[in-house]
Scaffold this motif. Structure first.
Motif, PDB file in Angstrom:
ATOM      1  N   GLU A 208      -2.485 -95.306 -80.752  1.00  0.00           N
ATOM      2  CA  GLU A 208      -1.525 -96.336 -80.391  1.00  0.00           C
ATOM      3  C   GLU A 208      -0.320 -95.719 -79.693  1.00  0.00           C
ATOM      4  O   GLU A 208       0.007 -94.547 -79.922  1.00  0.00           O
ATOM      5  CB  GLU A 208      -1.061 -97.074 -81.659  1.00  0.00           C
TER       6      GLU A 208
ATOM      7  N   GLN B 189       2.169 -94.165 -82.061  1.00  0.00           N
ATOM      8  CA  GLN B 189       1.731 -92.881 -82.639  1.00  0.00           C
ATOM      9  C   GLN B 189       1.971 -91.744 -81.654  1.00  0.00           C
ATOM     10  O   GLN B 189       2.435 -90.656 -82.029  1.00  0.00           O
ATOM     11  CB  GLN B 189       0.236 -92.969 -83.005  1.00  0.00           C
TER      12      GLN B 189
ATOM     13  N   ALA C 142       5.635 -91.077 -81.242  1.00  0.00           N
ATOM     14  CA  ALA C 142       6.142 -90.356 -82.417  1.00  0.00           C
ATOM     15  C   ALA C 142       5.838 -88.862 -82.302  1.00  0.00           C
ATOM     16  O   ALA C 142       6.653 -88.010 -82.695  1.00  0.00           O
ATOM     17  CB  ALA C 142       5.521 -90.923 -83.695  1.00  0.00           C
ATOM     18  N   GLN C 143       4.674 -88.533 -81.749  1.00  0.00           N
ATOM     19  CA  GLN C 143       4.332 -87.120 -81.562  1.00  0.00           C
ATOM     20  C   GLN C 143       5.272 -86.479 -80.541  1.00  0.00           C
ATOM     21  O   GLN C 143       5.757 -85.364 -80.735  1.00  0.00           O
ATOM     22  CB  GLN C 143       2.870 -86.992 -81.083  1.00  0.00           C
TER      23      GLN C 143
ATOM     24  N   ALA D 138       8.561 -85.893 -82.068  1.00  0.00           N
ATOM     25  CA  ALA D 138       8.543 -84.789 -83.028  1.00  0.00           C
ATOM     26  C   ALA D 138       8.561 -83.438 -82.307  1.00  0.00           C
ATOM     27  O   ALA D 138       9.128 -82.464 -82.800  1.00  0.00           O
ATOM     28  CB  ALA D 138       7.302 -84.894 -83.924  1.00  0.00           C
ATOM     29  N   VAL D 139       7.942 -83.382 -81.132  1.00  0.00           N
ATOM     30  CA  VAL D 139       7.979 -82.132 -80.363  1.00  0.00           C
ATOM     31  C   VAL D 139       9.409 -81.850 -79.900  1.00  0.00           C
ATOM     32  O   VAL D 139       9.891 -80.712 -79.972  1.00  0.00           O
ATOM     33  CB  VAL D 139       7.046 -82.208 -79.119  1.00  0.00           C
TER      34      VAL D 139
ATOM     35  N   ASP E  61      12.466 -83.119 -80.841  1.00  0.00           N
ATOM     36  CA  ASP E  61      13.722 -83.326 -81.576  1.00  0.00           C
ATOM     37  C   ASP E  61      14.432 -82.015 -81.916  1.00  0.00           C
ATOM     38  O   ASP E  61      15.612 -82.024 -82.245  1.00  0.00           O
ATOM     39  CB  ASP E  61      13.521 -84.245 -82.796  1.00  0.00           C
ATOM     40  N   GLU E  62      13.736 -80.894 -81.831  1.00  0.00           N
ATOM     41  CA  GLU E  62      14.410 -79.600 -81.995  1.00  0.00           C
ATOM     42  C   GLU E  62      14.025 -78.703 -80.822  1.00  0.00           C
ATOM     43  O   GLU E  62      12.849 -78.641 -80.468  1.00  0.00           O
ATOM     44  CB  GLU E  62      13.935 -78.915 -83.284  1.00  0.00           C
TER      45      GLU E  62
ATOM     46  N   LYS F  94       9.845 -76.005 -75.239  1.00  0.00           N
ATOM     47  CA  LYS F  94       8.483 -76.523 -75.447  1.00  0.00           C
ATOM     48  C   LYS F  94       7.904 -77.226 -74.217  1.00  0.00           C
ATOM     49  O   LYS F  94       8.628 -77.826 -73.438  1.00  0.00           O
ATOM     50  CB  LYS F  94       8.484 -77.488 -76.634  1.00  0.00           C
TER      51      LYS F  94
ATOM     52  N   PRO G 271       1.565 -67.786 -74.150  1.00  0.00           N
ATOM     53  CA  PRO G 271       2.895 -68.035 -74.723  1.00  0.00           C
ATOM     54  C   PRO G 271       2.908 -69.138 -75.792  1.00  0.00           C
ATOM     55  O   PRO G 271       2.038 -69.988 -75.833  1.00  0.00           O
ATOM     56  CB  PRO G 271       3.728 -68.448 -73.505  1.00  0.00           C
ATOM     57  N   LEU G 272       3.955 -69.108 -76.609  1.00  0.00           N
ATOM     58  CA  LEU G 272       4.063 -70.006 -77.763  1.00  0.00           C
ATOM     59  C   LEU G 272       4.482 -71.432 -77.418  1.00  0.00           C
ATOM     60  O   LEU G 272       4.442 -72.308 -78.267  1.00  0.00           O
ATOM     61  CB  LEU G 272       5.129 -69.442 -78.718  1.00  0.00           C
TER      62      LEU G 272
ATOM     63  N   GLN H 138       3.537 -74.124 -75.757  1.00  0.00           N
ATOM     64  CA  GLN H 138       2.808 -75.378 -75.572  1.00  0.00           C
ATOM     65  C   GLN H 138       2.607 -76.140 -76.874  1.00  0.00           C
ATOM     66  O   GLN H 138       2.397 -75.564 -77.931  1.00  0.00           O
ATOM     67  CB  GLN H 138       1.502 -75.038 -74.837  1.00  0.00           C
ATOM     68  N   ARG H 139       2.743 -77.481 -76.793  1.00  0.00           N
ATOM     69  CA  ARG H 139       2.433 -78.365 -77.942  1.00  0.00           C
ATOM     70  C   ARG H 139       1.436 -79.404 -77.453  1.00  0.00           C
ATOM     71  O   ARG H 139       1.742 -80.168 -76.547  1.00  0.00           O
ATOM     72  CB  ARG H 139       3.699 -79.082 -78.443  1.00  0.00           C
TER      73      ARG H 139
ATOM     74  N   ARG I  59      -3.370 -84.690 -78.467  1.00  0.00           N
ATOM     75  CA  ARG I  59      -4.757 -84.994 -78.122  1.00  0.00           C
ATOM     76  C   ARG I  59      -4.940 -86.490 -77.880  1.00  0.00           C
ATOM     77  O   ARG I  59      -4.445 -87.311 -78.657  1.00  0.00           O
ATOM     78  CB  ARG I  59      -5.670 -84.551 -79.269  1.00  0.00           C
TER      79      ARG I  59
ATOM     80  N   HIS J 197      -1.907 -66.365 -81.001  1.00  0.00           N
ATOM     81  CA  HIS J 197      -0.640 -65.628 -81.122  1.00  0.00           C
ATOM     82  C   HIS J 197      -0.812 -64.592 -82.234  1.00  0.00           C
ATOM     83  O   HIS J 197      -0.109 -64.613 -83.236  1.00  0.00           O
ATOM     84  CB  HIS J 197       0.512 -66.591 -81.429  1.00  0.00           C
TER      85      HIS J 197
ATOM     86  N   LYS K 260       5.641 -72.019 -84.789  1.00  0.00           N
ATOM     87  CA  LYS K 260       4.811 -72.972 -84.025  1.00  0.00           C
ATOM     88  C   LYS K 260       3.923 -73.793 -84.961  1.00  0.00           C
ATOM     89  O   LYS K 260       3.772 -75.006 -84.794  1.00  0.00           O
ATOM     90  CB  LYS K 260       3.957 -72.225 -82.995  1.00  0.00           C
TER      91      LYS K 260
ATOM     92  N   ASP L 240       5.821 -76.497 -86.503  1.00  0.00           N
ATOM     93  CA  ASP L 240       6.048 -77.560 -85.537  1.00  0.00           C
ATOM     94  C   ASP L 240       4.799 -78.439 -85.388  1.00  0.00           C
ATOM     95  O   ASP L 240       4.882 -79.662 -85.338  1.00  0.00           O
ATOM     96  CB  ASP L 240       6.403 -76.927 -84.178  1.00  0.00           C
TER      97      ASP L 240
ATOM     98  N   LYS M 153       4.557 -80.656 -88.255  1.00  0.00           N
ATOM     99  CA  LYS M 153       5.571 -81.723 -88.154  1.00  0.00           C
ATOM    100  C   LYS M 153       5.098 -82.829 -87.204  1.00  0.00           C
ATOM    101  O   LYS M 153       5.229 -84.022 -87.508  1.00  0.00           O
ATOM    102  CB  LYS M 153       6.893 -81.137 -87.637  1.00  0.00           C
ATOM    103  N   ILE M 154       4.539 -82.426 -86.056  1.00  0.00           N
ATOM    104  CA  ILE M 154       4.063 -83.400 -85.060  1.00  0.00           C
ATOM    105  C   ILE M 154       2.944 -84.251 -85.661  1.00  0.00           C
ATOM    106  O   ILE M 154       2.899 -85.467 -85.491  1.00  0.00           O
ATOM    107  CB  ILE M 154       3.581 -82.665 -83.786  1.00  0.00           C
TER     108      ILE M 154
ATOM    109  N   ALA N 260       4.272 -86.732 -88.182  1.00  0.00           N
ATOM    110  CA  ALA N 260       4.920 -87.850 -87.495  1.00  0.00           C
ATOM    111  C   ALA N 260       3.890 -88.885 -87.057  1.00  0.00           C
ATOM    112  O   ALA N 260       4.102 -90.093 -87.181  1.00  0.00           O
ATOM    113  CB  ALA N 260       5.698 -87.324 -86.284  1.00  0.00           C
ATOM    114  N   ARG N 261       2.757 -88.388 -86.547  1.00  0.00           N
ATOM    115  CA  ARG N 261       1.671 -89.303 -86.135  1.00  0.00           C
ATOM    116  C   ARG N 261       1.040 -89.972 -87.348  1.00  0.00           C
ATOM    117  O   ARG N 261       0.792 -91.178 -87.360  1.00  0.00           O
ATOM    118  CB  ARG N 261       0.615 -88.510 -85.364  1.00  0.00           C
TER     119      ARG N 261
ATOM    120  N   LEU O  84       2.199 -93.157 -88.942  1.00  0.00           N
ATOM    121  CA  LEU O  84       1.934 -94.425 -88.255  1.00  0.00           C
ATOM    122  C   LEU O  84       0.449 -94.785 -88.188  1.00  0.00           C
ATOM    123  O   LEU O  84       0.069 -95.771 -87.575  1.00  0.00           O
ATOM    124  CB  LEU O  84       2.504 -94.362 -86.834  1.00  0.00           C
TER     125      LEU O  84
END
Lengths: 623, 198
Positions: A440, A443, A446-447, A450-451, A453-454, A459, A484-485, A487-488, A491, B109, B119, B122, B125-126, B129-130, B133
């Motif tokens: 949705e 959803q 929200a993801q 979450a990526v 917000d900090e 990122k 590298p670190l 990427q978030r 899916r 890593h 990571k 994180d 956390k993501i 969050a999903r 919902l």
């Protein structure tokens, strides 16, 4: 033969699919049974009609080597064993110009007033077994096919050596009807070529077909001289190598090298071939009485209608694409559709029969269950919001959305059983009127939140489709490739699900870089849903540019499940881009996008209040 | 404690040393426990194993959990495993989601303990969050008609038709030409056994 007699087989020959629609378990089929002018149930194949028919035309079954009448039996063992009158060959029957066949038919089964018949039925599963065609070598001018009569194709050879052929198995060459003593086979004609003529793939059957024919010719005449010009002999199947060795032992010579050109001697009509033997390195010339081109296999060109109506896609070579190349080779990506034979790739008889059995078994799993449960990842129309504009109907690759009328405000309807859950409809809907279950909007937003917000600057948001790109990332991990670190991954089932608003939301919330990744075009698991991804990203690039935001901060990559390396390369490239994005640039982006959103909201509010006004006080609104 | 009725359980998998060898699973678990609506966070040696799954079921029952996050490998590997696991104790399978901290983190890593740990936090956390919902979903069942259509009467179409008809299904075999047989009918003998094509 058995298939014509089986009580549970409704055999419809000389028939074409007029229409096919529906979804797994429930397909509606319309078949046009073309007119034969001969009553199938009554004809006893007495052949009296054929004897009196005055029209003589080339016989297609014998590839033009002999003739037939306008009313004829396709070949002696035809099933059904019934005559057919070819309308365009006949002298005419409206008004009847000849009618001799009808006069002579004792059973009165020739009817010139017969019409095409339309037959409708419903089925739970569809087996596509439309087969293949044989490559036409006319375009390969160097071999002179059609210019030189003694250059023939492997299919023509089949007829010339067959006891049921035009010569009843007496092997002769076309120019002088003499039995050829020196024969060449040229392999890979139309296969494994990279020069634009023919096809790059291996047709798999031609090596063995030539080996088989060389043995048959040796059986006919042990003294016959046969040379086979080849690139590689692919005798990979059970019993194949044995046959190859037998052919060599029988004296057939195998020369590694494909002839560059064929020349005809104008007097003898013999054919000379020049070739470099790539094993000895010598340039040779050979003369033959007959040259046979071992033709490759190509996809049928007349099955596009079926392909489109069943929402099937093609692989690069033009054959139809299976659900998975290793694990689901018989299933089509469309539920309830299965492949048998060469429609999926070139196959020999054994492989075709094997796949046919597999297709029957796969179909039975479905039919036997009598019901099918559909994964809950499907879309739902929120009828209160739907304007009936029909964008979703247009973009759905599975024809799973119907109806909708913008003028009458009738919402669209979802056929849940046909929906595969790519989410393209939800992404393309301008009115948030489609809920994509389990993926949705809320959803996914929200993801993203979450990526970001900090430390959002550190990122990269990566949308990855479940089947290819996400799997490509999995492969990178499995291969322990390092990157590298930053990427978030978010899916989605298909890149088609990635709504423009997700991307804009990410940028407005401080994302330095966003990547949308999906399957390569031919590999999309939802037929061609990713074409809409491409269009959407194209539009977004324009929009970003207009707003003064660097479009390259939004990236689009097609990464397959096998491309772990490409995933890593992409991640490294994105990282380089990320470090170049400054705090000021991000602040500017946020500002521009916010302003743009405010403008759009003001506009839609104004439009809404005007519409409301028209509803309440039409006169005032016009004034 | 939660006031929206959400009760999330997070299960952090060490996957032997596959995850625990490259990042701090304890830190990830402790961090997960601080996330909104998370009522318990647990670390397992192998979450997918029988004891791991038992642990999930036990916590669902004891803590009345109604959302589950499994932080382990790719959902392409074990989503079905964990969906089945949670549904066995009455939780809707679509209320479970996975945080991929193996393929997308610990394995890529390998030499950055702190970075990989951050990571992984994180990613959890993501996913949480999903998960907050996620909605329960029901899979619908539709009836399947018993008849079959076979398009093409070459050797493949004939064989499929006979198999299906012999198995008791009504087959409609549609062939464009006036006779079945296809290309094979035009061949003389066929390899590798050199017998007739018709």
């Amino acid at each position: 033969m058995d298939v014509g007699r089986h009580p549970r087989v409704n055999l419809l020959t000389f028939s074409e699919i007029e229409d096919i629609s529906g979804y797994i378990g429930n397909f509606q089929v319309t078949v046009r049974k073309k007119v034969r002018f001969v009553d199938e149930a009554e004809c006893n194949a007495c052949a009296e009609c054929e004897k009196v028919c005055p029209m003589v035309v080339p016989d297609e079954f014998q590839l033009g080597f002999s003739s037939r009448k306008a009313i004829y039996m396709p070949f002696p063992q035809a099933v059904p064993s019934v005559y057919i009158l070819n309308e365009s060959d006949c002298l005419g029957h409206n008004p009847i110009a000849c009618g001799k066949c009808a006069d002579v038919c004792e059973k009165d089964c020739i009817d010139f007033d017969m019409k095409d018949e339309i037959i409708e039925f419903e089925v739970g599963a569809v087996i596509v077994a439309t087969g293949m065609e044989v490559y036409d070598p006319t375009e390969l001018d160097e071999y002179g096919y059609t210019r030189y009569e003694n250059v023939i194709t492997s299919m023509e050879l089949e007829r010339l050596i067959s006891a049921g052929g035009p010569t009843e198995g007496h092997f002769i060459r076309p120019t002088d009807q003499n039995t050829p003593k020196r024969i060449a086979f040229i392999q890979c004609v139309g296969s494994r070529t990279l020069n634009g003529k023919g096809n790059p793939y291996c047709s798999t059957i031609c090596c063995m077909n030539t080996i088989k024919n060389s043995l048959l010719l040796k059986d006919h005449n042990p003294d016959i001289d046969i040379k086979v010009f080849y690139m590689d002999i692919r005798a990979y199947g059970k019993g194949f190598e044995d046959l190859y060795q037998r052919s060599k032992q029988a004296g057939v010579q195998y020369i590694r090298g494909i002839p560059g050109e064929a020349y005809e001697n104008p007097t003898t009509k013999n054919i000379s071939l020049t070739v470099e033997d790539t094993i000895t390195g010598s340039l040779e010339e050979h003369e033959f009485d007959l040259v046979v081109l071992a033709l490759g296999v190509i996809p049928r060109h007349d099955t596009e209608f079926i392909r489109k109506n069943l929402s099937l896609s093609k692989t690069e070579d033009g054959f139809l694409m299976e659900s998975h190349p290793k694990l689901r080779p018989v299933d089509a990506p469309t539920g309830g559709v299965f492949f048998a034979g060469c429609v999926e790739s070139p196959k020999d008889i054994k492989e075709s029969v094997t796949q046919a059995g597999a297709a029957a078994a796969r179909a039975q799993i479905l039919l036997n269950a009598g019901k099918i449960s559909v994964e809950a990842i499907t879309s739902e129309c929120l009828t209160d919001f739907c304007t009936g504009c029909g964008v979703c109907v247009k973009v759905c690759p599975f024809n799973a959305i119907t109806g909708g009328d913008a003028k009458l405000k009738i919402p669209v309807e979802m056929i849940e059983a046909a929906c595969k859950g790519c989410g393209t409809c939800a992404a393309e809907c301008n009115f948030d009127a489609i809920l994509m279950r389990h993926f949705e909007d809320a959803q996914i937003i929200a993801q993203i939140d979450a990526v970001l917000d900090e430390n959002p600057m550190e990122k990269i948001i990566v949308f990855a489709c479940n089947w290819c790109s996400y799997a490509g990332a999995d492969l990178a991990g499995l291969s322990r490739l390092q990157y590298p670190l930053s990427q978030r991954v978010i899916r989605t089932m298909c890149s088609g699900r990635v709504d423009s608003k997700f991307i804009l939301h990410a940028f407005e919330n401080g994302a330095p870089i966003v990547l949308v990744s999906g399957c390569h075009f031919a590999d999309c698991h939802y037929i061609d849903a990713n074409r809409w991804t491409q269009k959407r990203v194209d539009k977004l690039w324009d929009k970003l540019e207009k707003l003064g935001i660097r479009p390259e901060r939004l990236q689009l990559e097609w990464i397959s499940a096998a491309e772990g390396q490409k995933w890593v390369k992409t991640m490294n490239e994105l990282e380089e881009m990320r470090i170049q994005v400054t705090q000021e640039e991000i602040e500017h982006t946020i500002k521009m996008l916010k302003e743009d959103r405010d403008r759009a909201e003001r506009k839609s509010k104004a439009k809404k209040s005007l519409t409301d006004l028209i509803k309440k006080e039409p006169v005032k609104a016009i004034a | 404690m939660t006031n929206n009725g959400l009760r999330i359980g997070v299960f952090v998998c060490e996957c032997g040393s596959n995850i625990a060898g490259s990042l701090d699973c304890d830190a990830v678990r402790d961090y997960a426990a601080t996330l909104p609506d998370v009522v318990c966070a647990v670390k397992n040696r192998y979450t997918c194993s029988e004891p791991g799954q038992k642990e999930i079921k036990k916590y669902i029952k004891e803590h009345n959990l109604n959302r589950i996050v499994v932080a382990s490998c790719t959902p392409r590997m074990h989503e079905i495993t964990f969906r089945k696991c949670v549904s066995e104790v009455g939780l809707n399978p679509y209320l479970m989601d996975m945080a991929n901290i193996r393929e997308h983190c610990s394995w890529t890593h390998l030499n950055n303990w702190d970075g990989a740990t951050e990571k992984a936090k994180d990613i959890v956390k993501i996913t949480v969050a999903r998960t907050r919902l996620l909605q329960p979903q029901t899979e619908t069942e539709i009836p399947v008609l018993k008849d079959v259509l076979v398009i093409g009467g070459g050797i493949a179409g004939i064989q499929t038709s006979l198999d299906l008809a012999d198995a008791g299904y009504q087959v409609h075999l549609v062939e464009k030409e006036a006779s079945i047989g296809g290309i094979m009918a035009r061949l003389d003998k066929t390899f590798p056994t050199m017998d007739c094509s018709i």
